[in-house]
Design a protein around this motif. Structure first.
Motif, PDB file in Angstrom:
ATOM      1  N   ASN A  28      -3.406  11.419   0.731  1.00 59.17           N
ATOM      2  CA  ASN A  28      -4.701  11.329   0.075  1.00 59.17           C
ATOM      3  C   ASN A  28      -5.009   9.847  -0.097  1.00 59.17           C
ATOM      4  N   PHE A  29      -5.963   9.324   0.668  1.00 61.46           N
ATOM      5  CA  PHE A  29      -6.336   7.912   0.539  1.00 61.46           C
ATOM      6  C   PHE A  29      -7.191   7.753  -0.708  1.00 61.46           C
ATOM      7  N   VAL A  30      -8.263   8.539  -0.787  1.00 62.71           N
ATOM      8  CA  VAL A  30      -9.056   8.569  -2.029  1.00 62.71           C
ATOM      9  C   VAL A  30      -9.811   9.890  -2.088  1.00 62.71           C
ATOM     10  N   SER A  31      -9.806  10.498  -3.270  1.00 60.59           N
ATOM     11  CA  SER A  31     -10.547  11.739  -3.483  1.00 60.59           C
ATOM     12  C   SER A  31     -11.193  11.700  -4.848  1.00 60.59           C
ATOM     13  N   ASP A  32     -12.256  12.469  -4.964  1.00 57.81           N
ATOM     14  CA  ASP A  32     -12.858  12.743  -6.268  1.00 57.81           C
ATOM     15  C   ASP A  32     -11.944  13.793  -6.900  1.00 57.81           C
ATOM     16  N   CYS A  33     -11.351  13.464  -8.040  1.00 58.40           N
ATOM     17  CA  CYS A  33     -10.334  14.362  -8.579  1.00 58.40           C
ATOM     18  C   CYS A  33     -10.771  15.109  -9.818  1.00 58.40           C
ATOM     19  N   ARG A  34     -12.054  15.299  -9.966  1.00 56.26           N
ATOM     20  CA  ARG A  34     -12.495  16.132 -11.083  1.00 56.26           C
ATOM     21  C   ARG A  34     -12.255  17.588 -10.714  1.00 56.26           C
ATOM     22  N   ASP A  35     -11.856  18.370 -11.691  1.00 57.30           N
ATOM     23  CA  ASP A  35     -11.473  19.752 -11.407  1.00 57.30           C
ATOM     24  C   ASP A  35     -12.655  20.600 -10.953  1.00 57.30           C
ATOM     25  N   SER A  36     -13.799  20.405 -11.589  1.00 57.27           N
ATOM     26  CA  SER A  36     -14.899  21.342 -11.391  1.00 57.27           C
ATOM     27  C   SER A  36     -15.294  21.472  -9.923  1.00 57.27           C
ATOM     28  N   TYR A  37     -15.781  20.379  -9.316  1.00 55.98           N
ATOM     29  CA  TYR A  37     -16.179  20.480  -7.927  1.00 55.98           C
ATOM     30  C   TYR A  37     -16.060  19.105  -7.288  1.00 55.98           C
ATOM     31  N   PRO A  38     -14.920  18.816  -6.667  1.00 57.25           N
ATOM     32  CA  PRO A  38     -14.737  17.489  -6.073  1.00 57.25           C
ATOM     33  C   PRO A  38     -15.801  17.253  -4.999  1.00 57.25           C
ATOM     34  N   GLU A  39     -16.423  16.065  -5.036  1.00 58.88           N
ATOM     35  CA  GLU A  39     -17.515  15.800  -4.101  1.00 58.88           C
ATOM     36  C   GLU A  39     -17.023  15.321  -2.738  1.00 58.88           C
ATOM     37  N   PHE A  40     -15.849  14.680  -2.708  1.00 60.39           N
ATOM     38  CA  PHE A  40     -15.378  14.179  -1.411  1.00 60.39           C
ATOM     39  C   PHE A  40     -13.858  13.989  -1.436  1.00 60.39           C
ATOM     40  N   SER A  41     -13.276  13.898  -0.241  1.00 58.42           N
ATOM     41  CA  SER A  41     -11.884  13.460  -0.123  1.00 58.42           C
ATOM     42  C   SER A  41     -11.710  12.752   1.218  1.00 58.42           C
ATOM     43  N   VAL A  42     -10.774  11.795   1.253  1.00 57.28           N
ATOM     44  CA  VAL A  42     -10.456  11.063   2.479  1.00 57.28           C
ATOM     45  C   VAL A  42      -8.935  11.059   2.625  1.00 57.28           C
ATOM     46  N   HIS A  43      -8.435  11.666   3.693  1.00 60.65           N
ATOM     47  CA  HIS A  43      -6.995  11.659   3.977  1.00 60.65           C
ATOM     48  C   HIS A  43      -6.746  10.779   5.201  1.00 60.65           C
ATOM     49  N   ILE A  44      -5.589  10.120   5.223  1.00 59.34           N
ATOM     50  CA  ILE A  44      -5.252   9.330   6.411  1.00 59.34           C
ATOM     51  C   ILE A  44      -3.847   9.643   6.897  1.00 59.34           C
ATOM     52  N   GLN A  45      -3.652   9.462   8.191  1.00 58.84           N
ATOM     53  CA  GLN A  45      -2.325   9.622   8.810  1.00 58.84           C
ATOM     54  C   GLN A  45      -2.073   8.383   9.652  1.00 58.84           C
ATOM     55  N   ARG A  46      -0.988   7.688   9.352  1.00 57.87           N
ATOM     56  CA  ARG A  46      -0.636   6.494  10.135  1.00 57.87           C
ATOM     57  C   ARG A  46       0.437   6.836  11.156  1.00 57.87           C
ATOM     58  N   THR A  47       0.552   5.991  12.164  1.00 58.77           N
ATOM     59  CA  THR A  47       1.624   6.136  13.141  1.00 58.77           C
ATOM     60  C   THR A  47       1.983   4.738  13.619  1.00 58.77           C
ATOM     61  N   LEU A  48       3.121   4.599  14.289  1.00 57.92           N
ATOM     62  CA  LEU A  48       3.486   3.297  14.853  1.00 57.92           C
ATOM     63  C   LEU A  48       3.104   3.310  16.326  1.00 57.92           C
ATOM     64  N   ASN A  49       2.372   2.288  16.781  1.00 58.94           N
ATOM     65  CA  ASN A  49       1.963   2.270  18.184  1.00 58.94           C
ATOM     66  C   ASN A  49       3.101   1.769  19.078  1.00 58.94           C
ATOM     67  N   SER A  50       2.825   1.607  20.356  1.00 56.33           N
ATOM     68  CA  SER A  50       3.890   1.263  21.305  1.00 56.33           C
ATOM     69  C   SER A  50       4.544  -0.075  20.978  1.00 56.33           C
ATOM     70  N   ASN A  51       3.798  -0.973  20.303  1.00 56.76           N
ATOM     71  CA  ASN A  51       4.398  -2.262  19.899  1.00 56.76           C
ATOM     72  C   ASN A  51       5.045  -2.185  18.533  1.00 56.76           C
ATOM     73  N   ASN A  52       5.173  -0.964  18.009  1.00 60.06           N
ATOM     74  CA  ASN A  52       5.757  -0.764  16.685  1.00 60.06           C
ATOM     75  C   ASN A  52       4.879  -1.296  15.557  1.00 60.06           C
ATOM     76  N   HIS A  53       3.596  -1.489  15.825  1.00 61.33           N
ATOM     77  CA  HIS A  53       2.660  -1.903  14.777  1.00 61.33           C
ATOM     78  C   HIS A  53       1.994  -0.652  14.214  1.00 61.33           C
ATOM     79  N   PRO A  54       1.839  -0.587  12.872  1.00 62.75           N
ATOM     80  CA  PRO A  54       1.215   0.595  12.283  1.00 62.75           C
ATOM     81  C   PRO A  54      -0.272   0.654  12.602  1.00 62.75           C
ATOM     82  N   GLU A  55      -0.758   1.823  12.960  1.00 61.83           N
ATOM     83  CA  GLU A  55      -2.205   1.999  13.026  1.00 61.83           C
ATOM     84  C   GLU A  55      -2.551   3.382  12.510  1.00 61.83           C
ATOM     85  N   ILE A  56      -3.845   3.589  12.238  1.00 62.88           N
ATOM     86  CA  ILE A  56      -4.276   4.871  11.673  1.00 62.88           C
ATOM     87  C   ILE A  56      -4.542   5.830  12.816  1.00 62.88           C
ATOM     88  N   GLN A  57      -3.826   6.953  12.804  1.00 61.40           N
ATOM     89  CA  GLN A  57      -3.931   7.925  13.889  1.00 61.40           C
ATOM     90  C   GLN A  57      -5.190   8.780  13.731  1.00 61.40           C
TER      91      GLN A  57
END
Length: 258
Positions: A28-57
């Motif tokens: 969970n990168f950032v979400s609206d965390c109010r119980d009633s009705y969350p308006e948005f959420s943003v999830h991210i997944q990272r991975t290591l590329n061929s040079n072993n540098h992290p990037e967002i998949q």
């Protein structure tokens, strides 16, 4: 009002804390965390590329009832691949070779460079209502992210708490007892780069020390390998945040550097 992540697993919360968290699960990168009705959420997944540098998949975004899935050069809305610019109720998605941007009328702007760097800007009506790697947006650094109810968390414990549980996900949690090595070297070089004349318009707009620390961490992690590559992402982030804060960074990239 900006939270960002870039480069070598760096994160900056809405409240201004900068930390490192090397997780490669979905979080969970950032979400609206109010119980009633969350308006948005943003999830991210990272991975290591061929040079072993992290990037967002990929990035998974929910805005009200719309689901947006972003990968480099790909935008999927509610399961359908779409062309950009894409308009939907209260949302605009723009994409070019360098950036994907989402503007949501509820008060969010998201910008991804399709590699390592993601920035989310939120309206202050979400003060105190967010959760995730970006923190609670209460205006107070450390509190409730890294100190909660008297207990203190390190950045890895904090990051692991933001993992999205997926029954068949194959990813290891970073070890909370293995704190990331602190780094006291390379200050002079990092300071020289970040206070160069190209950034004259940036010094008083941003907290320079945070970016110096991130640059030092990058240099230490790099162990002298193809040096400039290691710190480019933090210098780029400083430049992006400076522009975002209304500054005008000069031309700092050269043939030899970044």
């Amino acid at each position: 009002y900006v939270c960002s992540t870039w480069g070598n697993h760096h994160f900056k919360t809405f409240d201004g804390d900068i930390y490192q968290f090397p997780g490669v699960c979905e979080y969970n990168f950032v979400s609206d965390c109010r119980d009633s009705y969350p308006e948005f959420s943003v999830h991210i997944q990272r991975t290591l590329n061929s040079n072993n540098h992290p990037e967002i998949q990929y990035i998974l975004i929910k805005i009200k009832d719309i689901t947006v899935y972003l990968k480099p050069k790909l935008v999927v809305v509610d399961g359908r691949i779409v062309k950009t610019p894409y308009y939907s109720s209260g949302m605009l998605i723009e994409s070019n070779d360098v950036y994907t941007k989402i503007y949501a009328k509820l008060g969010m702007v998201l910008m991804w460079n399709q590699e390592d760097a993601l920035m989310v800007e939120l309206d202050n009506k979400f003060n105190n209502h967010t959760c995730g790697l970006c923190g609670d947006y209460n205006g107070i650094p450390i509190y409730n992210e890294f100190i909660k109810g008297g207990a203190s968390y390190n950045s890895i414990t904090y990051g692991n708490l933001q993992k999205i549980s997926k029954p068949n996900a194959r990813c290891e949690d970073p070890d909370e007892t293995q704190a990331l090595p602190s780094c006291n070297e390379h200050r002079d070089e990092c300071e020289r780069l970040l206070t160069s004349s190209a950034f004259a318009d940036c010094r008083f707009r941003l907290n320079l020390e945070m970016y110096i620390q991130a640059c030092m961490q990058d240099k230490c992690a790099c162990n002298g390998n193809e040096d400039s590559v290691c710190i480019c992402s933090t210098i780029s982030e400083y430049s992006r945040q400076c522009s975002h804060a209304g500054g005008r960074p000069g031309e700092w990239r050269t043939q030899q550097f970044c």
